[in-house]
Design a protein around this motif. Structure first.
Motif, PDB file in Angstrom:
ATOM      1  N   ARG A 239     -10.260  37.690  -3.060  1.00  0.00           N
ATOM      2  CA  ARG A 239     -10.155  36.341  -3.298  1.00  0.00           C
ATOM      3  C   ARG A 239     -11.514  35.738  -3.468  1.00  0.00           C
ATOM      4  NH1 ARG A 239      -6.135  32.613  -3.538  1.00  0.00           N
ATOM      5  NH2 ARG A 239      -6.707  31.138  -5.248  1.00  0.00           N
ATOM      6  N   GLU A 240     -12.486  36.051  -2.656  1.00  0.00           N
ATOM      7  CA  GLU A 240     -13.805  35.549  -2.355  1.00  0.00           C
ATOM      8  C   GLU A 240     -14.593  36.142  -3.578  1.00  0.00           C
ATOM      9  OE1 GLU A 240     -15.756  33.625   0.466  1.00  0.00           O
ATOM     10  OE2 GLU A 240     -13.413  32.832  -0.160  1.00  0.00           O
ATOM     11  N   ALA A 241     -14.184  37.321  -4.101  1.00  0.00           N
ATOM     12  CA  ALA A 241     -14.798  37.782  -5.310  1.00  0.00           C
ATOM     13  C   ALA A 241     -14.545  37.360  -6.566  1.00  0.00           C
ATOM     14  CB  ALA A 241     -14.408  39.168  -5.404  1.00  0.00           C
ATOM     15  N   GLY A 242     -13.360  36.334  -6.673  1.00  0.00           N
ATOM     16  CA  GLY A 242     -13.067  35.668  -7.707  1.00  0.00           C
ATOM     17  C   GLY A 242     -11.658  35.824  -8.332  1.00  0.00           C
ATOM     18  N   SER A 243     -10.788  36.775  -7.503  1.00  0.00           N
ATOM     19  CA  SER A 243      -9.423  36.800  -7.965  1.00  0.00           C
ATOM     20  C   SER A 243      -8.705  35.460  -7.884  1.00  0.00           C
ATOM     21  CB  SER A 243      -8.802  37.901  -7.076  1.00  0.00           C
ATOM     22  OG  SER A 243      -8.326  37.346  -5.999  1.00  0.00           O
ATOM     23  N   THR A 244      -7.704  35.824  -8.782  1.00  0.00           N
ATOM     24  CA  THR A 244      -6.640  34.531  -8.611  1.00  0.00           C
ATOM     25  C   THR A 244      -5.696  34.956  -7.476  1.00  0.00           C
ATOM     26  OG1 THR A 244      -4.968  35.899  -9.964  1.00  0.00           O
ATOM     27  CG2 THR A 244      -6.385  34.656 -11.202  1.00  0.00           C
ATOM     28  N   ALA A 245      -4.887  33.973  -7.145  1.00  0.00           N
ATOM     29  CA  ALA A 245      -4.006  33.953  -6.049  1.00  0.00           C
ATOM     30  C   ALA A 245      -2.923  35.310  -6.142  1.00  0.00           C
ATOM     31  CB  ALA A 245      -2.950  32.799  -5.769  1.00  0.00           C
ATOM     32  N   GLY A 246      -2.565  35.679  -7.566  1.00  0.00           N
ATOM     33  CA  GLY A 246      -1.527  36.477  -8.001  1.00  0.00           C
ATOM     34  C   GLY A 246      -2.419  37.804  -7.633  1.00  0.00           C
ATOM     35  N   GLN A 247      -3.466  38.014  -7.990  1.00  0.00           N
ATOM     36  CA  GLN A 247      -4.437  39.417  -7.888  1.00  0.00           C
ATOM     37  C   GLN A 247      -4.449  39.487  -6.424  1.00  0.00           C
ATOM     38  OE1 GLN A 247      -7.523  38.213 -10.420  1.00  0.00           O
ATOM     39  NE2 GLN A 247      -6.744  38.967 -12.090  1.00  0.00           N
ATOM     40  N   GLU A 248      -4.850  38.459  -5.806  1.00  0.00           N
ATOM     41  CA  GLU A 248      -5.231  38.791  -4.329  1.00  0.00           C
ATOM     42  C   GLU A 248      -3.831  39.145  -3.616  1.00  0.00           C
ATOM     43  OE1 GLU A 248      -5.850  36.307   0.055  1.00  0.00           O
ATOM     44  OE2 GLU A 248      -5.671  35.067  -2.102  1.00  0.00           O
ATOM     45  N   LEU A 249      -2.803  38.614  -4.036  1.00  0.00           N
ATOM     46  CA  LEU A 249      -1.523  38.844  -3.357  1.00  0.00           C
ATOM     47  C   LEU A 249      -0.931  40.557  -3.928  1.00  0.00           C
ATOM     48  CD1 LEU A 249       1.273  38.139  -2.300  1.00  0.00           C
ATOM     49  CD2 LEU A 249       2.061  37.358  -4.467  1.00  0.00           C
ATOM     50  N   ALA A 250      -1.225  40.780  -5.111  1.00  0.00           N
ATOM     51  CA  ALA A 250      -0.741  42.231  -5.594  1.00  0.00           C
ATOM     52  C   ALA A 250      -1.734  43.115  -5.327  1.00  0.00           C
ATOM     53  CB  ALA A 250      -0.744  42.216  -7.152  1.00  0.00           C
ATOM     54  N   PHE A 251      -3.008  42.941  -5.211  1.00  0.00           N
ATOM     55  CA  PHE A 251      -4.124  44.358  -4.731  1.00  0.00           C
ATOM     56  C   PHE A 251      -4.143  44.256  -3.294  1.00  0.00           C
ATOM     57  CE2 PHE A 251      -6.785  42.779  -8.692  1.00  0.00           C
ATOM     58  CZ  PHE A 251      -5.848  43.569  -9.401  1.00  0.00           C
ATOM     59  N   THR A 252      -3.806  43.356  -2.536  1.00  0.00           N
ATOM     60  CA  THR A 252      -3.643  43.360  -1.063  1.00  0.00           C
ATOM     61  C   THR A 252      -2.444  44.245  -0.642  1.00  0.00           C
ATOM     62  OG1 THR A 252      -4.764  41.149  -0.872  1.00  0.00           O
ATOM     63  CG2 THR A 252      -3.604  42.135   1.487  1.00  0.00           C
ATOM     64  N   LEU A 253      -1.332  43.849  -1.115  1.00  0.00           N
ATOM     65  CA  LEU A 253       0.072  44.438  -0.878  1.00  0.00           C
ATOM     66  C   LEU A 253      -0.142  46.025  -1.357  1.00  0.00           C
ATOM     67  CD1 LEU A 253       2.464  41.707  -1.712  1.00  0.00           C
ATOM     68  CD2 LEU A 253       1.946  42.580   0.387  1.00  0.00           C
ATOM     69  N   LYS A 254      -0.347  46.128  -2.520  1.00  0.00           N
ATOM     70  CA  LYS A 254      -0.605  47.582  -2.984  1.00  0.00           C
ATOM     71  C   LYS A 254      -1.478  48.380  -2.132  1.00  0.00           C
ATOM     72  CE  LYS A 254       1.248  50.433  -5.960  1.00  0.00           C
ATOM     73  NZ  LYS A 254       2.456  50.564  -6.046  1.00  0.00           N
ATOM     74  N   ASN A 255      -2.818  47.806  -1.559  1.00  0.00           N
ATOM     75  CA  ASN A 255      -3.527  48.513  -0.723  1.00  0.00           C
ATOM     76  C   ASN A 255      -2.778  48.886   0.601  1.00  0.00           C
ATOM     77  OD1 ASN A 255      -5.751  48.265  -2.182  1.00  0.00           O
ATOM     78  ND2 ASN A 255      -6.800  46.585  -1.239  1.00  0.00           N
ATOM     79  N   GLY A 256      -1.793  47.873   1.045  1.00  0.00           N
ATOM     80  CA  GLY A 256      -0.876  48.220   2.283  1.00  0.00           C
ATOM     81  C   GLY A 256       0.048  49.214   2.173  1.00  0.00           C
ATOM     82  N   PHE A 257       0.471  49.253   0.923  1.00  0.00           N
ATOM     83  CA  PHE A 257       1.482  50.215   0.575  1.00  0.00           C
ATOM     84  C   PHE A 257       0.846  51.830   0.547  1.00  0.00           C
ATOM     85  CE2 PHE A 257       3.801  46.779  -1.984  1.00  0.00           C
ATOM     86  CZ  PHE A 257       4.520  46.322  -0.969  1.00  0.00           C
ATOM     87  N   THR A 258      -0.517  51.750  -0.178  1.00  0.00           N
ATOM     88  CA  THR A 258      -1.169  52.939  -0.210  1.00  0.00           C
ATOM     89  C   THR A 258      -1.477  53.369   1.483  1.00  0.00           C
ATOM     90  OG1 THR A 258      -2.284  52.306  -2.025  1.00  0.00           O
ATOM     91  CG2 THR A 258      -3.164  53.984  -0.937  1.00  0.00           C
ATOM     92  N   TYR A 259      -1.831  52.585   2.220  1.00  0.00           N
ATOM     93  CA  TYR A 259      -2.210  52.808   3.653  1.00  0.00           C
ATOM     94  C   TYR A 259      -0.503  53.823   4.236  1.00  0.00           C
ATOM     95  CZ  TYR A 259      -6.342  50.439   3.286  1.00  0.00           C
ATOM     96  OH  TYR A 259      -7.696  50.068   2.778  1.00  0.00           O
ATOM     97  N   VAL A 260       0.597  53.080   4.003  1.00  0.00           N
ATOM     98  CA  VAL A 260       1.602  53.364   4.502  1.00  0.00           C
ATOM     99  C   VAL A 260       1.905  54.717   3.999  1.00  0.00           C
ATOM    100  CG1 VAL A 260       4.123  53.284   4.342  1.00  0.00           C
ATOM    101  CG2 VAL A 260       2.708  51.248   4.718  1.00  0.00           C
ATOM    102  N   GLU A 261       1.777  55.021   2.659  1.00  0.00           N
ATOM    103  CA  GLU A 261       2.030  56.289   2.000  1.00  0.00           C
ATOM    104  C   GLU A 261       0.951  57.383   2.642  1.00  0.00           C
ATOM    105  OE1 GLU A 261       1.434  55.348  -1.923  1.00  0.00           O
ATOM    106  OE2 GLU A 261       3.298  54.022  -2.157  1.00  0.00           O
ATOM    107  N   TRP A 262      -0.119  57.157   2.729  1.00  0.00           N
ATOM    108  CA  TRP A 262      -1.096  58.387   3.441  1.00  0.00           C
ATOM    109  C   TRP A 262      -0.420  58.522   4.859  1.00  0.00           C
ATOM    110  CZ3 TRP A 262      -5.984  60.327   2.432  1.00  0.00           C
ATOM    111  CH2 TRP A 262      -6.444  60.312   1.009  1.00  0.00           C
ATOM    112  N   ALA A 263      -0.085  57.645   5.589  1.00  0.00           N
ATOM    113  CA  ALA A 263       0.139  57.783   7.079  1.00  0.00           C
ATOM    114  C   ALA A 263       1.492  58.572   6.747  1.00  0.00           C
ATOM    115  CB  ALA A 263       0.606  56.540   7.869  1.00  0.00           C
ATOM    116  N   LEU A 264       2.494  58.387   6.093  1.00  0.00           N
ATOM    117  CA  LEU A 264       3.792  59.197   5.843  1.00  0.00           C
ATOM    118  C   LEU A 264       3.726  60.392   5.610  1.00  0.00           C
ATOM    119  CD1 LEU A 264       5.993  56.526   4.065  1.00  0.00           C
ATOM    120  CD2 LEU A 264       5.954  57.128   6.313  1.00  0.00           C
TER     121      LEU A 264
END
Length: 553
Positions: A239-264
């Motif tokens: 968000r500090e880099a200039g994203s919208t609220a929707g982009q902050e939400l989506a990119f953050t969650l998708k990063n989270g899902f990626t960490y889950v997938e690597w751990a699995l």
């Protein structure tokens, strides 16, 4: 019922006719900070909500209304003011000051050399030692940082990413030296390397080795440090880099899902690590949009962890998050106005159900904060907690036509971005192709155009200016800090057993070249024997190389 609905529609039509004939303010956009059109009036038709499916109750799936049944009636959020500057001794004094004034958790910022895996005495560190956070190169620095602070009595958050595993190892060893076993240490290390590639740009190694380090930490903490959060998946910097609220939400969650997938893929069971994943969001000035963002985030995370990743432990579904008010919203012009901005952002975080909160100080657009400014920022949280009454009712804006419609809109935006990322092959591939970086750059450009055209008002910047700016006291880092830190580090290096250090460095390089070996035990041994942060990162640089991205304009 039919007659009631007909009467409501008639009333709505009459209002709309009167509204369309009414004069409106000119020159300002009726859009959110994210650029979305805002409905002039929220009604039952604004957004459809199935109460049981979309809202439910606090502490129950889908957790839209909060992760705990009693929320702040049971326990207030952790007031965790960010601190870190100069030497470890100076930051230790600030930690003690904050604890004495009612802070309930520690949060540490590290300087740029530490973030980039460089020792304080390196030529590459010149001019940056202790400037943007505390200097941290050796185990001795970590000892001094937490001197007199019992690690079994505090929760500590450390904002560090590329070199996060080293900071965690140092903290763990200091805990052992205090007599606190690793399984009793509580806190968080940020570790979120994907957002570094997307937004903050403090990366060292290529994405593959970096993701391996993250997964090593997740696995190690699941087995050895059950009270520790190994990742704080961070939308704040996006968000500090200039994203919208929707982009902050989506990119953050998708990063989270990626960490889950690597751990699995590593072979971990989802419920063995997911309960200790945490999040970190921005609290910007668009009040209702921010509240809706947090609510949508909880709902998406719970649904995806249960339905896609097969989590069965309810704790895995709980999105617990820290919030920081928006640094990018602070202005150096009329800095005292930042007090109002921060209070509004903090209130949005609380009404959105945060578990932890940092309020920025009014002088941070000028320098690192003074003690007086930090105290006022902390008092802002205390006023919200104890004087406003907003903590007495759980999710008081739940059911608001406007907030529920915003929650649905942001959720839909997130899923559309998920789809586009998946088409590119997932988050790592999307980052390598600069997809999220381009999206954020476009959003930032649009926002700046609105500010330049005065369609979006920034008080004291493009409207309501003053002819002269009031002088305020700012924190100035003693130029002697760098020399003192270098002297201390070199004295530490001089008393080490050089043969042991060389052996540990060789082990670090060897372990880094073996893909299926967890690096955390090797790092802990190296730190305990005096290997510095920069020496560890240099050992990995020789094996993995470094990463240079293609810039996006």
């Amino acid at each position: 019922m039919a007659r009631l609905e007909e009467r409501r529609r008639t009333g709505l039509d009459a209002w709309r006719a009167r509204y369309e004939g009414s004069p409106l303010r000119e020159g300002e956009a009726f859009t959110s900070i994210s650029g979305a059109e805002v409905e002039p009036l929220a009604t039952p038709e604004t957004g459809t909500v199935d109460y049981d499916r979309d809202l439910g109750y606090p502490g129950s799936f889908p957790f839209t209304r909060g992760v705990y049944p009693s929320m702040y009636r049971g326990r207030l959020w952790t007031m965790r003011q960010f601190a870190g500057f100069g030497t470890a001794a100076e930051t230790n004094e600030r930690f003690r000051y904050l604890l004495d004034h009612g802070q309930t958790g520690l949060s540490c910022a590290f300087d740029m050399p530490a973030l980039m895996g460089v020792d304080s005495d390196s030529p590459r560190a010149l001019g940056e030692v202790g400037r943007e956070g505390v200097a941290m190169a050796s185990l001795e620095d970590m000892r001094v940082l937490f001197s007199g602070i019992p690690l079994d009595e505090v929760s500590t958050s450390m904002t560090i990413n590329s070199s996060a595993a080293i900071a965690l190892a140092m903290y763990l060893v200091v805990g052992e030296e205090q007599g606190v076993p690793r399984d009793r240490l509580r806190g968080t290390v940020q570790t979120d390397i994907l957002k570094e590639y997307i937004a903050q740009k403090e990366f060292i190694f290529p994405p593959g080795p970096s993701m391996r380090l993250v997964t090593d930490m997740v696995e190690f903490c699941a087995r050895e440090m059950p009270l520790w959060h190994p990742i704080s998946i961070s939308g704040y910097h996006i968000r500090e880099a200039g994203s919208t609220a929707g982009q902050e939400l989506a990119f953050t969650l998708k990063n989270g899902f990626t960490y889950v997938e690597w751990a699995l893929e590593r072979g971990l069971e989802v419920d063995a690590f997911a309960p200790r994943l945490s999040f970190f969001f921005n609290a910007h000035l668009d009040f209702f949009e921010e509240i809706a963002k947090y609510r949508a985030a909880r709902r998406i995370w719970a649904r995806e962890l249960r339905d896609r990743y097969g989590a069965r432990d309810e704790r895995s579904l709980l999105m617990r998050f820290h919030t920081q008010t928006a640094g990018v919203s602070l202005t150096w012009q009329q800095p005292l106005v930042n007090v109002a901005r921060t209070a509004i952002e903090a209130l949005a975080a609380v009404l959105g159900g945060t578990q932890s909160l940092h309020t920025n100080s009014y002088d941070e657009a000028l320098a690192l904060p003074t003690e007086d400014a930090v105290r006022l920022a902390l008092r802002t949280q205390q006023v919200i907690a104890h004087e406003t009454g907003v903590v007495n009712t759980i999710d008081p804006l739940g059911g608001s036509y406007h907030v529920e419609a915003l929650t649905n809109r942001l959720e839909a935006e997130a899923y559309e971005l998920f789809r586009r990322i998946d088409e590119l092959g997932g988050m790592v591939a999307a980052i390598e192709e600069n997809m999220p970086q381009r999206e954020i750059a476009d959003a930032a450009f649009r926002y700046q155009q609105e500010v330049d055209a005065e369609e979006r008002v920034i008080v004291g910047v493009n409207r309501f200016r003053t002819e002269s700016e009031e002088e305020i006291s700012i924190l100035r880092i003693d130029p002697d800090v760098e020399r003192r830190q270098i002297d201390s580090l070199q004295a530490f290096k001089a008393q080490r057993d050089s043969a042991v250090v060389e052996r540990r460095i060789a082990e670090l390089s060897e372990a880094a070249s073996v893909d299926d070996r967890n690096l955390m035990p090797v790092i802990v041994d190296a730190v305990r024997d005096g290997v510095t942060l920069g020496e560890i990162c240099d050992a990995w640089r020789r094996v993995w190389g470094t990463w240079r991205e293609q810039p996006v304009f």
